[in-house]
Scaffold this motif. Structure first.
Motif: not given
Length: 437
Positions: A18-23, A41, A44, A95, A99-101
């Protein structure tokens, strides 16, 4: 190079994460310090813990978040990573704006429909039963891969629910409505544009698909690629191109690349050069070449006619329309196979001479294509190893040969009676000629 699909696959999947983006940072350079590109990203959570393929681990965030995009609905799509031995490793990504993941599965198996159905099951299980989720992943990871046409069932929720991993039949053609990729391609791209892409692929062009929707983008390019069967695209193939890899678009060799609209908008026409572009949102097809005109007129006419009968396109009908065109072009390759004491070889000149005159100019150009050379090489390997053929291409080739043989007999029959009967006045013969010749 041969098939890009790995044969000896032992596991249903290689890696889950599971990956979250860099913002807060611009894609391309560090906006504060002008430094190198920040990662797209961060992973996680992952399974199995011992997965150490650095190239995959490094690339996943970029494919999970290929560009900055806004979405108020779930998007599921696939991407491809080419290994050092030129095999395709598939990524399936989901996507979730809530969850924005992004949830990602990496596998050597091109089972698009199976893994796209699995992703929402994993999302729900992870949310409702985290421990059961890890147990499900572990069991699926360790159970092995079912045989062709077989299936494997993995239970979850204390045995109350299950997921079936169904292995597609070998050489099975994509069908409507079962095949997710073909459904989207058929719904968002018109027959005229499909033919244009098909002709460009047979000319080994530099081909770009673009869309603002990642699911539509990857599905359309995957479906178009499948229409090349029994040949295999031997060049660069990237269903979804991350921003970080946009330099690939300047490559001088043939490619088939899906470019998110947001990425394509950052590349100038001068940087692209002569490319073929299909916009899957607007159905606009642009090409500096006249590849459709270069195809034999009879092939183009049949493609247009058959694709216009929309009521007949349930099942594998659309796939067989494009397969039929390739059967007419290269189905007679066995006529040019020469048998030696210990092996078999292919005579290019003999192949051209054995084909109908109206096909020869185009086939002469096909002889120079890498996709055709690899097709012949693969078929010769099968013949030299003593293997027979039972795939759809060979079966359709036999059917076509029988049809042509029958047409030849009917032509002789009509020629013999032509002097005795007036074709213009004999309704029975006119109907016979229309339906069977």
């Amino acid at each position: 190079m041969g098939s890009r699909i790995k044969n000896d696959v032992k596991k249903l999947f290689e890696f889950w994460c599971e990956v979250k983006p860099n913002r807060g940072l611009e894609r391309g350079t560090n906006s504060r310090h002008g430094g190198p590109t920040p990662p797209a990203g961060v992973i996680l959570e992952s399974f199995p813990e011992g997965f150490r393929d650095k190239e995959v681990l490094t690339g996943i965030p970029s494919f999970a978040f290929p560009c900055d995009f806004e979405s108020d609905s779930v998007q599921s799509y696939s991407f491809v990573h080419t290994t050092g031995d030129s095999k395709w490793r598939f990524g399936f990504c989901r996507h979730d704006p809530k969850t924005n993941t992004a949830m990602v599965l990496i596998t050597y198996l091109p089972w698009h429909d199976t893994f796209l159905k699995l992703l929402p099951v994993l999302v729900e299980l992870k949310k409702t039963d985290p421990d059961g989720f890890r147990t499900f992943l572990s069991e699926a990871y360790n159970r092995g891969v079912p045989d062709s046409g077989g299936s494997l069932t993995v239970f979850y929720n204390s045995g109350q629910n299950h997921f079936i991993f169904e292995r597609p039949l070998q050489f099975q053609l994509p069908s409507i409505p079962q095949n997710h990729n073909l459904n989207l391609y058929y719904n968002f791209v018109d027959p005229k544009e499909m033919i244009g892409v098909f002709a460009a692929m047979l000319a080994e062009r530099r081909i770009i698909f673009t869309s603002r929707h990642l699911d539509r983008l990857s599905s359309c390019i995957q479906a178009a690629n499948a229409f090349l069967y029994p040949m295999v695209w031997q060049h660069i193939f990237i269903p979804v191109l991350p921003w970080e890899f946009k330099d690939y678009l300047g490559a001088p060799m043939p490619y088939l690349i899906g470019v998110p609209k947001a990425v394509l908008e950052t590349v100038s026409n001068d940087e692209l050069g002569e490319v073929v572009i299909l916009n899957c949102d607007t159905k606009i097809f642009e090409s500096p070449f006249d590849d459709v005109h270069d195809l034999p007129a009879e092939i183009v006419s049949q493609l247009k006619k058959n694709l216009s009968h929309t009521q007949d396109h349930i099942g594998d009908r659309v796939s067989k329309i494009f397969l039929g065109a390739l059967v007419q072009l290269i189905g007679g390759y066995r006529d040019a196979v020469e048998f030696h004491d210990t092996s078999k070889s292919f005579n290019h000149d003999k192949f051209i001479e054995s084909r109908p005159g109206h096909l020869r100019p185009f086939l002469a150009k096909m002889m120079e294509l890498q996709i055709f050379a690899q097709f012949i090489d693969d078929r010769l390997k099968m013949l030299n190893s003593g293997l027979g053929f039972s795939d759809e291409f060979e079966l359709e080739t036999v059917r076509y040969a029988e049809k042509m043989k029958k047409r030849g007999r009917n032509y002789v029959f009509l020629k013999n009676v032509k002097d005795k009967y007036d074709m213009g006045k004999c309704r029975v013969l006119r109907v016979f000629a229309k339906n069977y010749i």
